[in-house]
Design a protein around this motif. Structure first.
Motif, PDB file in Angstrom:
ATOM      1  N   THR A 209       0.800  11.418  -0.969  1.00  0.00           N
ATOM      2  CA  THR A 209       1.204  10.911  -2.291  1.00  0.00           C
ATOM      3  C   THR A 209       2.129   9.707  -2.192  1.00  0.00           C
ATOM      4  OG1 THR A 209       2.995  12.519  -2.219  1.00  0.00           O
ATOM      5  CG2 THR A 209       1.012  13.151  -3.455  1.00  0.00           C
ATOM      6  N   ARG A 210       2.612   9.378  -0.999  1.00  0.00           N
ATOM      7  CA  ARG A 210       3.580   8.283  -0.871  1.00  0.00           C
ATOM      8  C   ARG A 210       2.950   6.955  -0.453  1.00  0.00           C
ATOM      9  NH1 ARG A 210       9.644   9.691   0.391  1.00  0.00           N
ATOM     10  NH2 ARG A 210       9.745   8.434  -1.484  1.00  0.00           N
ATOM     11  N   ILE A 211       1.648   6.953  -0.258  1.00  0.00           N
ATOM     12  CA  ILE A 211       0.995   5.721   0.205  1.00  0.00           C
ATOM     13  C   ILE A 211       0.592   4.866  -1.001  1.00  0.00           C
ATOM     14  CG2 ILE A 211      -0.935   4.769   1.555  1.00  0.00           C
ATOM     15  CD1 ILE A 211       1.096   6.590   3.142  1.00  0.00           C
ATOM     16  N   ASP A 212       0.996   3.605  -1.008  1.00  0.00           N
ATOM     17  CA  ASP A 212       0.662   2.725  -2.130  1.00  0.00           C
ATOM     18  C   ASP A 212      -0.572   1.874  -1.865  1.00  0.00           C
ATOM     19  OD1 ASP A 212       3.089   3.105  -3.949  1.00  0.00           O
ATOM     20  OD2 ASP A 212       3.973   2.794  -1.979  1.00  0.00           O
ATOM     21  N   ASP A 213      -0.730   1.411  -0.635  1.00  0.00           N
ATOM     22  CA  ASP A 213      -1.831   0.502  -0.321  1.00  0.00           C
ATOM     23  C   ASP A 213      -2.402   0.799   1.054  1.00  0.00           C
ATOM     24  OD1 ASP A 213      -2.808  -1.598  -2.024  1.00  0.00           O
ATOM     25  OD2 ASP A 213      -0.752  -2.373  -2.108  1.00  0.00           O
ATOM     26  N   VAL A 214      -3.717   0.664   1.172  1.00  0.00           N
ATOM     27  CA  VAL A 214      -4.371   0.756   2.482  1.00  0.00           C
ATOM     28  C   VAL A 214      -5.183  -0.530   2.670  1.00  0.00           C
ATOM     29  CG1 VAL A 214      -6.052   1.970   3.915  1.00  0.00           C
ATOM     30  CG2 VAL A 214      -4.515   3.281   2.421  1.00  0.00           C
ATOM     31  N   ILE A 215      -4.743  -1.331   3.613  1.00  0.00           N
ATOM     32  CA  ILE A 215      -5.460  -2.575   3.908  1.00  0.00           C
ATOM     33  C   ILE A 215      -6.357  -2.325   5.119  1.00  0.00           C
ATOM     34  CG2 ILE A 215      -5.246  -5.001   4.572  1.00  0.00           C
ATOM     35  CD1 ILE A 215      -2.548  -5.087   3.166  1.00  0.00           C
ATOM     36  N   VAL A 216      -7.660  -2.462   4.920  1.00  0.00           N
ATOM     37  CA  VAL A 216      -8.593  -2.257   6.032  1.00  0.00           C
ATOM     38  C   VAL A 216      -9.013  -3.634   6.551  1.00  0.00           C
ATOM     39  CG1 VAL A 216     -10.717  -1.140   6.798  1.00  0.00           C
ATOM     40  CG2 VAL A 216      -9.373  -0.114   4.952  1.00  0.00           C
ATOM     41  N   VAL A 217      -8.883  -3.809   7.852  1.00  0.00           N
ATOM     42  CA  VAL A 217      -9.188  -5.099   8.470  1.00  0.00           C
ATOM     43  C   VAL A 217     -10.591  -5.070   9.063  1.00  0.00           C
ATOM     44  CG1 VAL A 217      -8.409  -6.851  10.116  1.00  0.00           C
ATOM     45  CG2 VAL A 217      -6.729  -5.315   9.054  1.00  0.00           C
ATOM     46  N   PHE A 218     -11.408  -6.031   8.653  1.00  0.00           N
ATOM     47  CA  PHE A 218     -12.781  -6.152   9.151  1.00  0.00           C
ATOM     48  C   PHE A 218     -12.954  -7.495   9.832  1.00  0.00           C
ATOM     49  CE2 PHE A 218     -13.139  -3.328   5.457  1.00  0.00           C
ATOM     50  CZ  PHE A 218     -13.905  -2.291   5.966  1.00  0.00           C
ATOM     51  N   LYS A 219     -13.690  -7.465  10.907  1.00  0.00           N
ATOM     52  CA  LYS A 219     -13.971  -8.692  11.645  1.00  0.00           C
ATOM     53  C   LYS A 219     -15.315  -9.244  11.164  1.00  0.00           C
ATOM     54  CE  LYS A 219     -13.130  -9.366  16.559  1.00  0.00           C
ATOM     55  NZ  LYS A 219     -12.989  -8.675  17.840  1.00  0.00           N
ATOM     56  N   ALA A 220     -15.402 -10.527  10.904  1.00  0.00           N
ATOM     57  CA  ALA A 220     -16.659 -11.121  10.418  1.00  0.00           C
ATOM     58  C   ALA A 220     -17.799 -10.828  11.401  1.00  0.00           C
ATOM     59  CB  ALA A 220     -16.480 -12.626  10.226  1.00  0.00           C
ATOM     60  N   TYR A 221     -17.511 -10.991  12.681  1.00  0.00           N
ATOM     61  CA  TYR A 221     -18.443 -10.555  13.733  1.00  0.00           C
ATOM     62  C   TYR A 221     -17.776  -9.388  14.465  1.00  0.00           C
ATOM     63  CZ  TYR A 221     -21.361 -14.715  13.186  1.00  0.00           C
ATOM     64  OH  TYR A 221     -22.200 -15.677  12.694  1.00  0.00           O
ATOM     65  N   PRO A 222     -18.141  -8.150  14.127  1.00  0.00           N
ATOM     66  CA  PRO A 222     -17.484  -7.015  14.775  1.00  0.00           C
ATOM     67  C   PRO A 222     -17.717  -6.990  16.286  1.00  0.00           C
ATOM     68  CG  PRO A 222     -19.320  -6.280  13.383  1.00  0.00           C
ATOM     69  CD  PRO A 222     -19.160  -7.740  13.154  1.00  0.00           C
ATOM     70  N   THR A 223     -16.793  -6.336  17.003  1.00  0.00           N
ATOM     71  CA  THR A 223     -16.958  -6.199  18.453  1.00  0.00           C
ATOM     72  C   THR A 223     -16.713  -4.747  18.832  1.00  0.00           C
ATOM     73  OG1 THR A 223     -14.617  -6.678  18.850  1.00  0.00           O
ATOM     74  CG2 THR A 223     -16.139  -8.541  18.971  1.00  0.00           C
ATOM     75  N   ARG A 224     -17.209  -4.408  20.018  1.00  0.00           N
ATOM     76  CA  ARG A 224     -16.982  -3.056  20.535  1.00  0.00           C
ATOM     77  C   ARG A 224     -16.749  -3.158  22.036  1.00  0.00           C
ATOM     78  NH1 ARG A 224     -19.764   2.744  19.207  1.00  0.00           N
ATOM     79  NH2 ARG A 224     -18.200   3.752  20.476  1.00  0.00           N
ATOM     80  N   VAL A 225     -15.732  -2.458  22.532  1.00  0.00           N
ATOM     81  CA  VAL A 225     -15.550  -2.354  23.986  1.00  0.00           C
ATOM     82  C   VAL A 225     -15.858  -0.927  24.403  1.00  0.00           C
ATOM     83  CG1 VAL A 225     -13.997  -4.156  24.824  1.00  0.00           C
ATOM     84  CG2 VAL A 225     -13.057  -2.271  23.535  1.00  0.00           C
TER      85      VAL A 225
END
Ligand code: IMP
Ligand code: MG
Length: 336
Positions: A209-225
């Protein structure tokens, strides 16, 4: 911003560190605290001619007035932590929750010595999986058991909740990416814990209940290691044609590169409870946008990409990263 969580929307390495550093400087939070697994994370922060790669200390260290914390759920490797504290000169303002799980050399040996972890899963070899296993088995050590951490201990959730009570801004820095979540990711090719926004809150003892915002970061070209499915992966030749080549901050392994996956972006936004999104690497969609700081100056191709991403994600894109430096960013949050 009040209480904001920043998480990765794809497979990690979305550029969260840079977004965190920008928001920290702009919004001046009283506390910047880390959630996530542990030193398997590598955050790169580039400021002027200096590049910092951090694995334990929050990327928000660049904002000098913030208290820097490591949340209860996070694993601490005391060697990595103390080295970074020294390197960054942050002693006196960086604290570790007294209950953090500890990574001992034996965990690193077990991680690297296990064919399942090191070869099949392709772990980072930083001991996180075995240390979390020992924590679940209730045999691992805690931060308060180590004399070398005595000067850094804190009840991090109490400090954070107290700050929120006082009306101050708190920034929670997530690590890894949604699709390597132990719960929601591409099991078994995942890390040893959930990586969604709820986990980042839990890692820091912050109630939902205390969280105001969740910013999700996306990469235009995603990567995976590391190993595991990657639906939109390009061939190395295609990646080269796009001029994209990346290496891991922690392991220096080459990153696999893919194209935008709208369906995956939407699913991840849903589970993260995304209120705003950040897009990084827009200069790869159109190199002409490199370093741009104003939305109106973006090209049509870049704007079309952002619009499509917004439709896929189902939340506004309020931050657009246009290059590696902390200053290479378009911040539209005030326009919301
Ligand atoms: P582990 O977390 O070291 O056990 O590694 C498990 C999987 O998660 C491997 O595929 C790693 O490459 C990946 N992984 C763990 N941490 C990160 C990260 O911070 N960025 C990107 N991939 C990660
Ligand atoms: Mg990384």
């Amino acid at each position: 911003m009040a209480c904001t969580i920043i998480v990765g929307g794809f497979f990690g390495d979305e550029g969260k560190g840079k977004i965190v550093a920008h928001i920290a400087e702009r919004d001046k939070p009283a506390i910047i605290s880390r959630g996530g697994v542990g030193p398997n994370a590598g955050h790169t922060v580039k400021m002027g001619d200096k590049t910092y790669g951090v694995r334990m200390v929050p990327s928000g260290f660049v904002y000098e007035k913030a208290l820097l914390c490591i949340g209860t759920g996070v694993l601490v490797d005391p060697r990595v932590f103390l080295h970074e504290v020294d390197l960054l000169g942050v002693k006196g303002r960086v604290f570790v929750d007294e209950r953090c799980g500890i990574i001992d050399p034996v965990h690193i040996e077990r991680d690297r010595g296990s064919a399942h972890l090191s070869k099949t899963v392709g772990s980072t070899g930083t001991g996180c999986g075995p240390a979390n296993a020992d924590r679940a088995l209730r045999v691992g050590r805690q931060a308060k058991d180590l004399p070398e951490l005595a000067g850094y201990l804190m009840d991090v959730p109490a400090e954070i909740n107290g700050s929120l009570d006082d009306g101050e801004n708190v920034l929670i820095e997530g690590t890894q990416g949604f699709y390597i979540s132990l719960y929601f990711g591409t099991y078994p090719y995942v890390t040893s814990k959930d990586t969604s926004a709820s986990q980042m809150a839990a890692d820091n003892g912050i109630g939902p209940t205390r969280i105001d915002d969740v910013i999700v970061v996306f990469k235009a070209y995603p990567t995976r290691v590391g190993a595991g499915p990657f639906s939109t992966e390009m061939t190395p030749e295609e990646a080269q044609e796009h001029g994209i080549e990346e290496f891991g901050t922690v392991t220096h392994r080459p990153r696999r590169i893919g194209t935008w996956d709208g369906e995956k972006a939407r699913y991840s936004a849903m589970i993260n409870g995304c209120t705003q999104a950040a897009i990084t690497g827009i200069d790869r969609i159109d190199p002409g946008c490199f370093g741009c700081t104003e939305y109106d100056k973006l090209s049509k191709a870049a704007k079309d990409f952002v619009k499509k991403a917004e439709e896929d994600i189902g939340a506004p894109v309020t931050l657009i990263s246009t290059g590696p430096d902390i200053s290479h960013i378009i911040d539209l949050r005030e326009d919301l």
